[in-house]
Structure formats: C-alpha cells, structure tokens
Design a protein around this motif. Sequence first.
Motif, PDB file in Angstrom:
ATOM      1  N   MET A   1       0.814  -1.193   0.000  1.00 57.37           N
ATOM      2  CA  MET A   1       0.000   0.000   0.000  1.00 57.37           C
ATOM      3  C   MET A   1       0.860   1.260   0.000  1.00 57.37           C
ATOM      4  SD  MET A   1      -3.012   1.072  -0.034  1.00 57.37           S
ATOM      5  CE  MET A   1      -3.841   2.585   0.191  1.00 57.37           C
ATOM      6  N   THR A   2       1.947   1.254   0.767  1.00 53.47           N
ATOM      7  CA  THR A   2       2.800   2.439   0.794  1.00 53.47           C
ATOM      8  C   THR A   2       3.507   2.637  -0.532  1.00 53.47           C
ATOM      9  OG1 THR A   2       4.625   1.192   1.741  1.00 53.47           O
ATOM     10  CG2 THR A   2       3.158   2.326   3.287  1.00 53.47           C
ATOM     11  N   GLY A   3       3.800   1.524  -1.224  1.00 55.87           N
ATOM     12  CA  GLY A   3       4.418   1.649  -2.543  1.00 55.87           C
ATOM     13  C   GLY A   3       3.490   2.326  -3.531  1.00 55.87           C
ATOM     14  N   LEU A   4       2.220   1.972  -3.472  1.00 57.94           N
ATOM     15  CA  LEU A   4       1.224   2.595  -4.351  1.00 57.94           C
ATOM     16  C   LEU A   4       1.077   4.077  -4.033  1.00 57.94           C
ATOM     17  CD1 LEU A   4      -1.035   2.386  -6.473  1.00 57.94           C
ATOM     18  CD2 LEU A   4      -2.579   1.861  -4.573  1.00 57.94           C
ATOM     19  N   LEU A   5       1.022   4.385  -2.755  1.00 60.72           N
ATOM     20  CA  LEU A   5       0.899   5.781  -2.339  1.00 60.72           C
ATOM     21  C   LEU A   5       2.123   6.583  -2.761  1.00 60.72           C
ATOM     22  CD1 LEU A   5      -0.771   7.877  -0.825  1.00 60.72           C
ATOM     23  CD2 LEU A   5       0.409   7.167   1.263  1.00 60.72           C
ATOM     24  N   SER A   6       3.295   5.998  -2.588  1.00 61.47           N
ATOM     25  CA  SER A   6       4.522   6.678  -2.979  1.00 61.47           C
ATOM     26  C   SER A   6       4.563   6.911  -4.486  1.00 61.47           C
ATOM     27  CB  SER A   6       5.734   5.861  -2.546  1.00 61.47           C
ATOM     28  OG  SER A   6       6.910   6.462  -2.985  1.00 61.47           O
ATOM     29  N   THR A   7       4.169   5.921  -5.259  1.00 63.23           N
ATOM     30  CA  THR A   7       4.137   6.056  -6.711  1.00 63.23           C
ATOM     31  C   THR A   7       3.128   7.113  -7.135  1.00 63.23           C
ATOM     32  OG1 THR A   7       4.697   3.722  -6.926  1.00 63.23           O
ATOM     33  CG2 THR A   7       3.795   4.803  -8.871  1.00 63.23           C
ATOM     34  N   LEU A   8       1.983   7.119  -6.484  1.00 61.68           N
ATOM     35  CA  LEU A   8       0.954   8.100  -6.809  1.00 61.68           C
ATOM     36  C   LEU A   8       1.435   9.513  -6.492  1.00 61.68           C
ATOM     37  CD1 LEU A   8      -1.964   8.599  -7.747  1.00 61.68           C
ATOM     38  CD2 LEU A   8      -2.633   8.398  -5.350  1.00 61.68           C
ATOM     39  N   LEU A   9       2.038   9.706  -5.337  1.00 59.35           N
ATOM     40  CA  LEU A   9       2.542  11.027  -4.974  1.00 59.35           C
ATOM     41  C   LEU A   9       3.691  11.459  -5.880  1.00 59.35           C
ATOM     42  CD1 LEU A   9       2.378  10.881  -1.091  1.00 59.35           C
ATOM     43  CD2 LEU A   9       0.977  12.251  -2.622  1.00 59.35           C
ATOM     44  N   SER A  10       4.542  10.513  -6.252  1.00 58.73           N
ATOM     45  CA  SER A  10       5.633  10.828  -7.171  1.00 58.73           C
ATOM     46  C   SER A  10       5.085  11.265  -8.527  1.00 58.73           C
ATOM     47  CB  SER A  10       6.547   9.619  -7.329  1.00 58.73           C
ATOM     48  OG  SER A  10       7.553   9.879  -8.250  1.00 58.73           O
ATOM     49  N   SER A  11       4.060  10.593  -9.003  1.00 59.83           N
ATOM     50  CA  SER A  11       3.440  10.972 -10.278  1.00 59.83           C
ATOM     51  C   SER A  11       2.805  12.359 -10.183  1.00 59.83           C
ATOM     52  CB  SER A  11       2.375   9.952 -10.671  1.00 59.83           C
ATOM     53  OG  SER A  11       2.961   8.698 -10.884  1.00 59.83           O
ATOM     54  N   MET A  12       2.190  12.631  -9.042  1.00 59.83           N
ATOM     55  CA  MET A  12       1.589  13.937  -8.856  1.00 59.83           C
ATOM     56  C   MET A  12       2.656  15.035  -8.832  1.00 59.83           C
ATOM     57  SD  MET A  12      -1.458  13.045  -6.165  1.00 59.83           S
ATOM     58  CE  MET A  12      -1.766  14.743  -5.771  1.00 59.83           C
ATOM     59  N   LEU A  13       3.801  14.744  -8.231  1.00 54.48           N
ATOM     60  CA  LEU A  13       4.885  15.723  -8.215  1.00 54.48           C
ATOM     61  C   LEU A  13       5.430  15.967  -9.614  1.00 54.48           C
ATOM     62  CD1 LEU A  13       6.853  14.879  -4.974  1.00 54.48           C
ATOM     63  CD2 LEU A  13       5.594  16.948  -5.490  1.00 54.48           C
ATOM     64  N   LYS A  14       5.531  14.912 -10.417  1.00 55.49           N
ATOM     65  CA  LYS A  14       5.991  15.086 -11.796  1.00 55.49           C
ATOM     66  C   LYS A  14       4.992  15.931 -12.586  1.00 55.49           C
ATOM     67  CE  LYS A  14       8.718  10.911 -11.827  1.00 55.49           C
ATOM     68  NZ  LYS A  14       8.821   9.542 -12.258  1.00 55.49           N
ATOM     69  N   PHE A  15       3.719  15.692 -12.359  1.00 57.47           N
ATOM     70  CA  PHE A  15       2.700  16.519 -12.993  1.00 57.47           C
ATOM     71  C   PHE A  15       2.822  17.960 -12.512  1.00 57.47           C
ATOM     72  CE2 PHE A  15      -1.550  18.429 -12.961  1.00 57.47           C
ATOM     73  CZ  PHE A  15      -1.815  18.403 -14.312  1.00 57.47           C
ATOM     74  N   GLY A  16       3.160  18.125 -11.242  1.00 58.27           N
ATOM     75  CA  GLY A  16       3.355  19.456 -10.686  1.00 58.27           C
ATOM     76  C   GLY A  16       4.506  20.191 -11.345  1.00 58.27           C
ATOM     77  N   VAL A  17       5.565  19.457 -11.703  1.00 62.38           N
ATOM     78  CA  VAL A  17       6.697  20.080 -12.391  1.00 62.38           C
ATOM     79  C   VAL A  17       6.254  20.602 -13.754  1.00 62.38           C
ATOM     80  CG1 VAL A  17       8.929  19.616 -13.460  1.00 62.38           C
ATOM     81  CG2 VAL A  17       8.468  18.781 -11.163  1.00 62.38           C
ATOM     82  N   VAL A  18       5.471  19.819 -14.455  1.00 61.26           N
ATOM     83  CA  VAL A  18       4.954  20.261 -15.755  1.00 61.26           C
ATOM     84  C   VAL A  18       4.078  21.498 -15.571  1.00 61.26           C
ATOM     85  CG1 VAL A  18       3.444  19.624 -17.686  1.00 61.26           C
ATOM     86  CG2 VAL A  18       5.113  17.981 -16.802  1.00 61.26           C
ATOM     87  N   ALA A  19       3.242  21.477 -14.543  1.00 64.36           N
ATOM     88  CA  ALA A  19       2.395  22.631 -14.269  1.00 64.36           C
ATOM     89  C   ALA A  19       3.240  23.853 -13.915  1.00 64.36           C
ATOM     90  CB  ALA A  19       1.421  22.310 -13.135  1.00 64.36           C
ATOM     91  N   LEU A  20       4.359  23.626 -13.217  1.00 64.52           N
ATOM     92  CA  LEU A  20       5.245  24.730 -12.856  1.00 64.52           C
ATOM     93  C   LEU A  20       5.879  25.352 -14.094  1.00 64.52           C
ATOM     94  CD1 LEU A  20       6.378  26.196 -10.375  1.00 64.52           C
ATOM     95  CD2 LEU A  20       8.311  24.647 -10.476  1.00 64.52           C
ATOM     96  N   VAL A  21       6.263  24.521 -15.051  1.00 62.78           N
ATOM     97  CA  VAL A  21       6.833  25.038 -16.302  1.00 62.78           C
ATOM     98  C   VAL A  21       5.785  25.861 -17.043  1.00 62.78           C
ATOM     99  CG1 VAL A  21       7.698  24.348 -18.570  1.00 62.78           C
ATOM    100  CG2 VAL A  21       8.582  23.235 -16.517  1.00 62.78           C
ATOM    101  N   LEU A  22       4.563  25.353 -17.085  1.00 66.50           N
ATOM    102  CA  LEU A  22       3.494  26.122 -17.725  1.00 66.50           C
ATOM    103  C   LEU A  22       3.232  27.421 -16.968  1.00 66.50           C
ATOM    104  CD1 LEU A  22       1.013  23.274 -18.678  1.00 66.50           C
ATOM    105  CD2 LEU A  22       2.593  24.513 -20.172  1.00 66.50           C
ATOM    106  N   ASN A  23       3.403  27.388 -15.646  1.00 69.28           N
ATOM    107  CA  ASN A  23       3.243  28.600 -14.843  1.00 69.28           C
ATOM    108  C   ASN A  23       4.329  29.614 -15.186  1.00 69.28           C
ATOM    109  OD1 ASN A  23       2.015  30.204 -12.941  1.00 69.28           O
ATOM    110  ND2 ASN A  23       3.127  29.312 -11.233  1.00 69.28           N
ATOM    111  N   GLU A  24       5.545  29.134 -15.467  1.00 67.24           N
ATOM    112  CA  GLU A  24       6.620  30.034 -15.888  1.00 67.24           C
ATOM    113  C   GLU A  24       6.250  30.729 -17.195  1.00 67.24           C
ATOM    114  OE1 GLU A  24       9.632  31.066 -14.907  1.00 67.24           O
ATOM    115  OE2 GLU A  24       9.524  30.069 -12.976  1.00 67.24           O
ATOM    116  N   VAL A  25       5.718  29.982 -18.127  1.00 66.01           N
ATOM    117  CA  VAL A  25       5.302  30.556 -19.411  1.00 66.01           C
ATOM    118  C   VAL A  25       4.216  31.599 -19.172  1.00 66.01           C
ATOM    119  CG1 VAL A  25       4.190  30.036 -21.619  1.00 66.01           C
ATOM    120  CG2 VAL A  25       5.968  28.527 -20.731  1.00 66.01           C
ATOM    121  N   ARG A  26       3.284  31.286 -18.285  1.00 65.86           N
ATOM    122  CA  ARG A  26       2.227  32.237 -17.942  1.00 65.86           C
ATOM    123  C   ARG A  26       2.836  33.494 -17.331  1.00 65.86           C
ATOM    124  NH1 ARG A  26      -0.404  33.888 -13.360  1.00 65.86           N
ATOM    125  NH2 ARG A  26       0.951  32.544 -12.158  1.00 65.86           N
ATOM    126  N   GLY A  27       3.841  33.320 -16.492  1.00 65.65           N
ATOM    127  CA  GLY A  27       4.505  34.469 -15.872  1.00 65.65           C
ATOM    128  C   GLY A  27       5.149  35.378 -16.900  1.00 65.65           C
TER     129      GLY A  27
END
Length: 90
Positions: A1-27
């Motif tokens: 269960m912790t492996g699934l949670l860790s993988t899910l959070l890691s995927s969310m962080l990677k998505f967050g990085v993409v969102a951050l790059v798009l935020n830079e473009v918006r800036g």
Amino acid sequence: MTGLLSTLLSSMLKFGVVALVLNEVRGVVLAVPVIYAIYQSGGTLMAIWIGFCSLAGIALSVIVPMIAMKQVQKRLDRANASRQPALTPR
C-alpha cells in the motif's frame, strides 16, 4: 500500500513540475504587458511601483509552489528511506 501511495505522490509531483513550467510561461506572458506599460508611461515612479508590485506577484506565484514542491519531495524521500530495511553485510 505504501508503494502505491509513494508512486501516486511521485506521479503527482511530476505533474506538478509540468504545471510549474506552464506557470513560468504564464509568468512571462503576464510580465511582457507590464514592462511595456512602464515603457509607454515614460517610466514614471508610480508606473514603476505598480509594475514592480505586479511582477512581484507573478514571481511569488511561481516561487511559492516551487518551494512547496521541494519540501514535499524531501518529506517523501525521508519517509521512503525510513521504510526501507537496512541492508547489513554478513
């Protein structure tokens, strides 16, 4: 269960990085009109102050999520390291 949670959070962080790059473009897109307006106004003190406040707000909208992402990643790394069994040589 912790492996699934860790993988899910890691995927969310990677998505967050993409969102951050798009935020830079918006800036950048938001900063160009501010700088152009300062130029058009002749660089008066009031225009420079309003432009500074606008650009500071744009910068904070980029910097704060980046700092938060780093803190979450550190906590995840610490949690994963504490859950890993220590390997000792025999």
